[in-house]
Design a protein around this motif. Structure first.
Motif, mmCIF file in Angstrom:
data_model
loop_
_atom_site.group_PDB
_atom_site.id
_atom_site.type_symbol
_atom_site.label_atom_id
_atom_site.label_comp_id
_atom_site.label_asym_id
_atom_site.label_seq_id
_atom_site.Cartn_x
_atom_site.Cartn_y
_atom_site.Cartn_z
ATOM 1 N N UNK A 54 -76.355 -32.315 -7.470
ATOM 2 C CA UNK A 54 -75.550 -31.964 -6.170
ATOM 3 C C UNK A 54 -75.085 -30.947 -6.754
ATOM 4 N N UNK A 55 -74.778 -30.694 -8.200
ATOM 5 C CA UNK A 55 -74.647 -29.246 -8.404
ATOM 6 C C UNK A 55 -75.017 -28.387 -8.266
ATOM 7 N N UNK A 56 -76.071 -27.701 -8.283
ATOM 8 C CA UNK A 56 -77.001 -27.011 -7.684
ATOM 9 C C UNK A 56 -77.173 -27.176 -6.094
ATOM 10 N N UNK A 61 -67.890 -28.768 -8.046
ATOM 11 C CA UNK A 61 -66.168 -29.730 -8.634
ATOM 12 C C UNK A 61 -65.272 -30.160 -6.953
ATOM 13 N N UNK A 62 -64.515 -29.968 -7.208
ATOM 14 C CA UNK A 62 -63.142 -30.272 -5.969
ATOM 15 C C UNK A 62 -62.994 -28.973 -5.623
ATOM 16 N N UNK A 63 -63.091 -28.477 -5.934
ATOM 17 C CA UNK A 63 -62.401 -26.568 -5.901
ATOM 18 C C UNK A 63 -63.835 -26.208 -5.683
ATOM 19 N N UNK A 69 -60.293 -23.205 -1.499
ATOM 20 C CA UNK A 69 -59.892 -24.712 -1.257
ATOM 21 C C UNK A 69 -60.140 -25.014 -2.931
ATOM 22 N N UNK A 70 -58.903 -26.277 -2.952
ATOM 23 C CA UNK A 70 -58.489 -27.561 -3.777
ATOM 24 C C UNK A 70 -57.737 -28.928 -3.456
ATOM 25 N N UNK A 71 -59.309 -29.170 -4.017
ATOM 26 C CA UNK A 71 -59.589 -30.595 -3.077
ATOM 27 C C UNK A 71 -58.697 -31.797 -4.411
ATOM 28 N N UNK A 72 -58.023 -32.580 -3.310
ATOM 29 C CA UNK A 72 -57.600 -33.743 -4.520
ATOM 30 C C UNK A 72 -57.951 -34.339 -5.220
ATOM 31 N N UNK A 73 -58.261 -34.246 -6.554
ATOM 32 C CA UNK A 73 -59.348 -34.992 -7.780
ATOM 33 C C UNK A 73 -59.971 -34.129 -8.426
ATOM 34 N N UNK A 74 -61.084 -34.629 -8.165
ATOM 35 C CA UNK A 74 -62.246 -33.921 -9.492
ATOM 36 C C UNK A 74 -63.399 -34.477 -9.103
ATOM 37 N N UNK A 75 -64.600 -34.020 -9.766
ATOM 38 C CA UNK A 75 -65.768 -34.978 -9.898
ATOM 39 C C UNK A 75 -66.806 -35.122 -8.444
ATOM 40 N N UNK A 76 -67.557 -36.062 -8.450
ATOM 41 C CA UNK A 76 -68.037 -36.248 -7.183
ATOM 42 C C UNK A 76 -67.372 -37.050 -5.986
ATOM 43 N N UNK A 86 -60.232 -29.111 -12.141
ATOM 44 C CA UNK A 86 -61.269 -27.971 -11.940
ATOM 45 C C UNK A 86 -60.232 -26.838 -12.305
ATOM 46 N N UNK A 87 -60.749 -25.565 -11.880
ATOM 47 C CA UNK A 87 -60.253 -24.239 -12.660
ATOM 48 C C UNK A 87 -61.336 -23.449 -11.741
#
Length: 692
Positions: A448-450, A480-482, A498-505, A682-683
């Protein structure tokens, strides 16, 4: 015409003047007159900047003539302001006042709040110079109301300082200091050194009047230090004189004279007659206190030629007072009486009881209006708090449900463990299965990261059109959610963060949906960032109604028009920060998230557009860097410190900026050996250097 404007904005006034003159000649030769009002306007502005006020007045009058001829009223308010400014510089105050009032009429029709603020501020200044403090206060108060309503912080600071000076000149020191302190508070809030310096200088003047010399000097030296950093020659001259005034009160005459000489040298260099003549009168006051009455009289009479009862009234009154006292000491009672008579007339004007009553009335109305605004603000805060309580109750209910599920799960684990060895084999099999699932899940996350990195990869044709830039991206987990999205379509480059609520999947899924939806919107031909955000919000709302797990996102989007050399920006709770001609500018995003359902009706997204007239460095960022805990005391980094860091290093190449930003992040979470803080979100920070 644009070339003339560009030269003026670059402060090349001689070149702007030449360009305007050439363009005026060409327009007349070609019988194309529509641009003449604007060209004469910039010609007038250039003359004024070069201190050629009579020529500036003539050009402004020509601009008005061509406004009438062409019926082109687009800039008529600005033209009357420029005409009034030239009259003011020529000390023709009645004409200046009339033209400022005409400007206000046109600017109100156009709803030009910036122009209105300029006209009101200058009207207040003229009446203050003439000693008409009730009229000055009326215009300054109206200026403050406009800037407060529009949330123009820097202009609010100017208006508050001006109102404070009116109260200072009428010896209402408590009121004056309350306005100065409000100005200083706002200046510190927005990190505006010039505003901080003005407030300190004004507060120092009050301490001087109260004969608290050391406190006055402390404030004046703070102001002087800030003005020197800004290279503000006029204010440096003025502050030298303020310091010398206090030193005279402390009877440190030789040091006072050294500061007066510094002011005189610099005021001659910048050709400021008011400050120069003020220095003569303060020097005369110093010699009077030293008992050197002949030298005092020469300097005071020299200053007297510049001032009169309608021109810097306070200074004129002080000159008359010291001339009267000097002639008393010289036993020349005839001249002493002459200056006493003149002093009584001016002093009566300044201390006019009717004027003080009007000032009190204006001040009372302003304070009542401020109280009503405060009550309205408190009611809105109450409504918002009630909405937040409802929202918090929903969250609490959700947490209770999760807690019950967790409790049930723990009971289940406990019952399994009670079986002991009988179920050991089963547990081993379950552990193996869990490890297998975990391994597969990690493989899926890496894949998913790729995929996510391939989504944000900048296309080759877009990369070629992009200016120098950097992207500092540090996901908290594999995904990332960012996220950012950069693409070129036709003659536009779209840059989105975009900065989405939360982080991860979960957050990465929303980010991917956001990028896909955004790309579809751009493909449909939308080019205005505020319209793109509105469309994105509507489509995410539809997805949210179908899938309740979808939460909100904060977005900033920048559109670069390659042909027009313009940048448009809109933000959903995310800002734009840029440095233009070494001046930092911070534009807040609209206080509304994409997919937000809690607050209705929704506030429309605001679009900000500006031309690129010089090299400009732009930055967009998520909240991850500012919210990161770290340092020796385990505190948040804070957004204002991120902006300060970006400003201090903006002169460096962008690859170097990115490397320094990475080191700053590492040093923040690991400030010293043995101290290490976990990343909490996420940053993402992106920067671009657009050039002319």
């Amino acid at each position: 015409m644009q070339h003339t404007k560009d030269l003026y904005k670059k402060r090349d006034y001689n070149a702007s003047l030449e360009s305007a003159s050439n363009s005026i000649s060409l327009s007349k030769e070609s019988l194309y007159y529509d641009h003449l009002p604007c060209l004469f306007l910039y010609q007038s502005r250039s003359f004024r900047r070069l201190k050629q006020y009579n020529e500036g007045k003539k050009s402004a009058l020509s601009a008005i003539y061509w406004v009438d001829k062409t019926n082109n009223v687009d800039e008529v308010g600005d033209i009357y302001i420029e005409l009034a400014r030239n009259y003011k510089s020529l000390y023709q105050y009645d004409s200046a006042i009339n033209h400022y009032k005409t400007a206000i009429y046109h600017l109100e029709n156009k709803q030009d709040t910036i122009g209105l603020s300029i006209a009101l501020n200058n009207l207040g200044a003229i009446h203050k110079i003439q000693g008409n403090y009730s009229k000055a206060l009326k215009y300054y108060t109206k200026d403050l109301e406009i800037n407060t309503e529009q949330d123009y912080k820097k202009d609010m600071i100017i208006a508050l300082n001006n109102i404070g000076q009116v109260h200072f000149n009428t010896k209402s020191f408590n009121k004056a200091i309350s306005f100065y302190e409000r100005a200083e508070s706002i200046a510190e809030e927005i990190d505006y050194p010039r505003g901080i310096a003005s407030a300190n200088s004004n507060i120092g003047a009050i301490y001087h009047q109260l004969k608290e010399a050391d406190q006055a000097l402390e404030k004046f030296y703070i102001a002087l230090s800030l003005y020197k950093k800004q290279n503000n020659s006029y204010r440096i001259c003025e502050t030298y004189l303020n310091i010398s005034n206090v030193l005279i009160m402390k009877e440190e005459y030789s040091v006072a004279l050294s500061f007066i000489k510094k002011s005189q040298e610099l005021s001659k260099e910048i050709k400021n007659h008011h400050i120069l003549n003020k220095s003569y009168y303060i020097e005369g006051e110093c010699y009077y206190n030293m008992g050197k009455y002949d030298q005092a009289i020469v300097l005071l009479k020299k200053a007297e030629q510049f001032y009169n009862e309608d021109h810097y009234t306070i200074e004129y009154r002080n000159i008359l007072k010291h001339l009267h006292q000097s002639y008393i000491e010289k036993k020349n009672y005839k001249k002493a009486y002459h200056y006493l008579d003149k002093w009584l007339v001016v002093n009566e004007k300044i201390n006019d009881l009717e004027q003080k009553k009007i000032i009190e009335d204006i001040n009372s109305k302003f304070e009542n209006k401020q109280q009503l605004l405060l009550i309205d603000q408190l009611n809105k805060q109450k409504e918002l708090k009630e909405e937040k309580i409802i929202y918090q109750n929903r969250i609490n209910l959700f947490l209770i449900m999760i807690s019950l599920l967790l409790l049930a799960f723990l009971v289940f684990i406990y019952l399994i463990n009670r079986k002991g060895r009988k179920t050991y084999k089963l547990i081993r099999e379950q552990n193996h299965e869990i490890l297998t699932i975990h391994s597969e899940l990690m493989d899926s996350l890496k894949l998913a990261s790729k995929i996510q990195r391939s989504i944000v990869e900048i296309p080759r044709d877009t990369k070629q059109a992009l200016p120098e830039h950097f992207i500092f991206w540090k996901p908290l987990q594999e995904v990332s959610g960012d996220i950012y999205h950069i693409e070129k379509k036709d003659d536009y480059i779209f840059i989105t963060l975009m900065d989405c609520t939360g982080h991860g999947a979960p957050a990465s899924l929303l980010a991917t949906l956001g990028v896909k939806t955004l790309s579809d919107i751009i493909d449909e031909g939308h080019v205005h960032p505020d319209e793109i955000l509105e469309e994105l919000d509507q489509r995410i709302d539809v997805e949210s109604s179908l899938n309740k797990d979808i939460s909100g996102m904060d977005v900033s989007i920048l559109v670069y028009d390659i042909l027009a050399k313009t940048i448009s920006f809109a933000g959903a709770k995310r800002p734009l920060y840029f440095i233009n001609e070494n001046e930092p500018v911070y534009i807040k995003g609209t206080r509304r998230s994409i997919g937000e359902t809690l607050f209705t009706p929704k506030k429309p997204f605001e679009r900000h557009t500006f031309n690129i007239t010089s090299d400009i460095k732009l930055y967009m960022y998520s909240d991850g860097f500012g919210d990161q805990f770290g340092g020796i005391h385990n505190k948040k980094y804070l957004e204002k410190n991120l902006r300060k860091f970006l400003f201090e290093h903006s002169h460096l190449p962008f690859e170097v900026q990115k490397d320094l930003l990475r080191k700053e992040y590492i040093n923040w979470i690991s400030p010293s050996e043995g101290i290490s803080h976990k990343s909490i979100d996420d940053t993402l920070v992106i920067g671009f250097n657009f050039t002319v």
